[in-house]
Design a protein around this motif. Structure first.
Motif, short mmCIF file in Angstrom:
data_model
loop_
_atom_site.label_atom_id
_atom_site.label_comp_id
_atom_site.label_asym_id
_atom_site.label_seq_id
_atom_site.Cartn_x
_atom_site.Cartn_y
_atom_site.Cartn_z
N PRO A 1 10.92 13.09 -0.29
CA PRO A 1 9.65 12.73 0.35
C PRO A 1 9.64 11.25 0.71
CG PRO A 1 9.25 14.12 -1.56
CD PRO A 1 10.71 13.78 -1.59
N PRO A 2 9.29 10.89 1.93
CA PRO A 2 9.36 9.49 2.36
C PRO A 2 8.62 8.52 1.43
CG PRO A 2 9.04 10.90 4.25
CD PRO A 2 8.92 11.78 3.05
N PHE A 3 7.49 8.96 0.85
CA PHE A 3 6.75 8.03 0.01
C PHE A 3 7.48 7.73 -1.30
CE2 PHE A 3 5.10 11.88 -2.01
CZ PHE A 3 4.93 11.50 -3.34
N PHE A 4 8.44 8.60 -1.70
CA PHE A 4 9.25 8.30 -2.88
C PHE A 4 9.98 6.97 -2.71
CE2 PHE A 4 10.16 12.61 -5.18
CZ PHE A 4 8.81 12.91 -5.17
N LEU A 5 10.45 6.71 -1.49
CA LEU A 5 11.20 5.48 -1.24
C LEU A 5 10.31 4.25 -1.37
CD1 LEU A 5 13.25 6.70 1.86
CD2 LEU A 5 13.84 6.88 -0.57
N ASP A 6 9.02 4.40 -1.07
CA ASP A 6 8.09 3.28 -1.19
C ASP A 6 7.69 3.01 -2.63
OD1 ASP A 6 8.05 2.88 1.57
OD2 ASP A 6 6.41 4.31 1.86
N CYS A 7 8.08 3.90 -3.55
CA CYS A 7 7.80 3.69 -4.98
C CYS A 7 8.80 2.72 -5.60
CB CYS A 7 7.88 5.01 -5.74
SG CYS A 7 6.72 6.29 -5.21
N ASN B 1 8.04 -4.07 0.90
CA ASN B 1 7.93 -4.24 2.35
C ASN B 1 6.47 -4.43 2.75
OD1 ASN B 1 10.69 -3.91 3.16
ND2 ASN B 1 10.50 -1.73 2.72
N SER B 2 6.24 -5.05 3.89
CA SER B 2 4.90 -5.12 4.44
C SER B 2 4.60 -3.79 5.13
CB SER B 2 4.78 -6.26 5.46
OG SER B 2 5.62 -6.01 6.58
N ILE B 3 3.33 -3.49 5.29
CA ILE B 3 2.93 -2.25 5.96
C ILE B 3 3.45 -2.24 7.40
CG2 ILE B 3 0.95 -1.01 6.92
CD1 ILE B 3 -0.54 -1.57 4.36
N ASN C 1 -1.19 -4.49 -10.88
CA ASN C 1 -2.50 -4.37 -10.22
C ASN C 1 -2.28 -3.99 -8.76
OD1 ASN C 1 -5.04 -4.58 -9.15
ND2 ASN C 1 -5.49 -6.58 -10.03
N PRO C 2 -2.55 -2.74 -8.37
CA PRO C 2 -2.29 -2.32 -6.99
C PRO C 2 -3.23 -2.96 -5.98
CG PRO C 2 -3.44 -0.60 -8.17
CD PRO C 2 -3.13 -1.66 -9.18
N ASN C 3 -4.37 -3.46 -6.45
CA ASN C 3 -5.32 -4.08 -5.52
C ASN C 3 -4.72 -5.31 -4.85
OD1 ASN C 3 -7.32 -2.18 -6.17
ND2 ASN C 3 -8.04 -3.40 -7.90
N VAL C 4 -3.91 -6.04 -5.59
CA VAL C 4 -3.25 -7.22 -5.01
C VAL C 4 -2.32 -6.80 -3.88
CG1 VAL C 4 -1.67 -9.13 -5.48
CG2 VAL C 4 -3.42 -8.53 -7.16
N LEU C 5 -1.58 -5.73 -4.09
CA LEU C 5 -0.66 -5.23 -3.07
C LEU C 5 -1.43 -4.74 -1.85
CD1 LEU C 5 1.78 -3.20 -5.37
CD2 LEU C 5 2.05 -5.55 -4.57
N SER C 6 -2.50 -4.01 -2.07
CA SER C 6 -3.30 -3.49 -0.96
C SER C 6 -3.92 -4.61 -0.14
CB SER C 6 -4.40 -2.56 -1.49
OG SER C 6 -3.84 -1.43 -2.14
N GLN C 7 -4.44 -5.63 -0.81
CA GLN C 7 -5.07 -6.75 -0.11
C GLN C 7 -4.07 -7.52 0.75
OE1 GLN C 7 -6.87 -8.96 -3.31
NE2 GLN C 7 -8.42 -7.38 -3.70
N ASP C 8 -2.80 -7.50 0.33
CA ASP C 8 -1.75 -8.20 1.09
C ASP C 8 -1.11 -7.34 2.17
OD1 ASP C 8 -2.19 -10.40 -0.46
OD2 ASP C 8 -0.39 -10.18 -1.70
N HIS D 1 17.10 -9.77 3.13
CA HIS D 1 15.91 -10.59 3.27
C HIS D 1 14.89 -9.96 4.22
CE1 HIS D 1 17.49 -13.92 0.97
NE2 HIS D 1 18.61 -13.89 1.67
N THR D 2 15.35 -9.07 5.09
CA THR D 2 14.46 -8.53 6.12
C THR D 2 13.83 -7.21 5.74
OG1 THR D 2 16.37 -7.47 7.17
CG2 THR D 2 15.74 -9.67 7.97
N SER D 3 14.34 -6.55 4.70
CA SER D 3 13.79 -5.25 4.33
C SER D 3 14.08 -4.95 2.87
CB SER D 3 14.37 -4.14 5.21
OG SER D 3 15.78 -4.04 5.02
#
Length: 273
Positions: free
Chosen positions: A5-11, A68-70, A106-113, A155-157
């Motif tokens: 699942p693609p979101f597994f990679l974002d974990c 990574n950034s969104i 704290n996931p809120n920090v990640l979401s805010q960024d 550095h780029t990803s």
């Protein structure tokens, strides 16, 4: 056809140690979510924790987590202090033999960024030994190891490297005789602390179940070394020991992850065990 699942990679995140010259990438980690039902509703929220190995965090005062950034145009590096008021902030499994460490995030920090991240839900996208028994998991089942072997981080990803393998020995874990199991997969320094994901299969032999979903089944502990000893012809004693990667690796179970997360949750939120 995606088997991961693609979101597994974002974990999955790269873990680095800050140095004078920059960052030395030392291991892998991943995020998991501990469910916390909202009172009066059926909706669940999750407390988020970083999972890795004890030996990745030991002797470190702080670490760097790379996401990574969104937008996907840059990476985001987050420094994490591992001590507060001289007290260690991360929690290790109480058994010396179980190499699992957990740090509250704290996931809120990640979401805010606007940082891209996700987490394995311990109640939905993970398999502990009870669930593996129920699903008919056995030797020969295929899997993926996700991580950053040999510090291959750009550095780029923050794109994870996936490597294939199979379960080599797990019946001793399913029968509660061992706390870790063996996989046949290429694991190198840098893979430590990375997630192991079972691969879904559409086909199974008569009388057995097929694995119908991908799920987290453990965390990489270390490869199993093969040692060859050179004997001195003069003394007859060992002179040099050559150590090589056998291609087999040890994996800690989701049960050990759950136990460590629960301990960390109780400490973080001052709950009674």
């Amino acid at each position: 056809m995606a088997l991961i699942p693609p979101f597994f990679l974002d974990c999955v995140v790269a873990i680095g140690a800050p140095t004078v010259d920059g960052t030395n990438w030392i291991g892998t980690g991943f995020l998991v979510g501990r469910p916390l039902p909202e009172e009066g509703t059926s909706e669940k929220i999750y407390n988020t924790f970083l999972v890795t190995n004890k030996h990745v965090l030991q002797n470190q005062q702080s670490i760097i987590l790379r996401f990574n950034s969104i937008q996907g145009t840059e990476t985001r590096d987050y420094p994490i202090n591992l001590f507060k008021d001289r007290s260690q902030t991360w929690v290790g499994h109480p058994s010396e033999n179980i190499d699992v460490a957990v740090q509250f995030i704290n996931p809120n920090v990640l979401s805010q960024d606007s940082t891209r991240f996700s987490y394995f839900k311990l109640d939905e996208t993970c398999m502990n030994t009870t669930e593996m028994l129920r699903s008919g998991v056995s030797e020969g089942d295929q899997l993926y190891v996700l991580g950053f072997p040999m510090g291959i981080v750009t550095h780029t990803s923050n794109y994870v490297i996936a490597r294939g393998g199979v379960l080599s020995r797990i019946r001793d874990v399913l029968s509660n005789h061992q706390t870790n199991y063996i996989i046949d997969a290429s694991v190198f320094p840098g893979n430590s602390g990375g997630p192991v994901v079972i691969r879904p299969e559409a086909i199974s032999i008569n009388g057995t179940q097929n694995i119908d979903r991908a799920a987290l089944i453990g965390v990489v502990k270390s490869y199993i070394p093969y040692k060859d000893v050179a004997i001195s012809q003069q003394t007859g004693k060992p002179k040099v020991i050559f150590e090589e990667n056998s291609g087999l690796a040890l994996v800690e179970t989701v049960d050990s992850i759950e136990e460590t997360v629960e301990l960390a949750f109780n400490i973080q939120f001052n709950e009674s065990p």
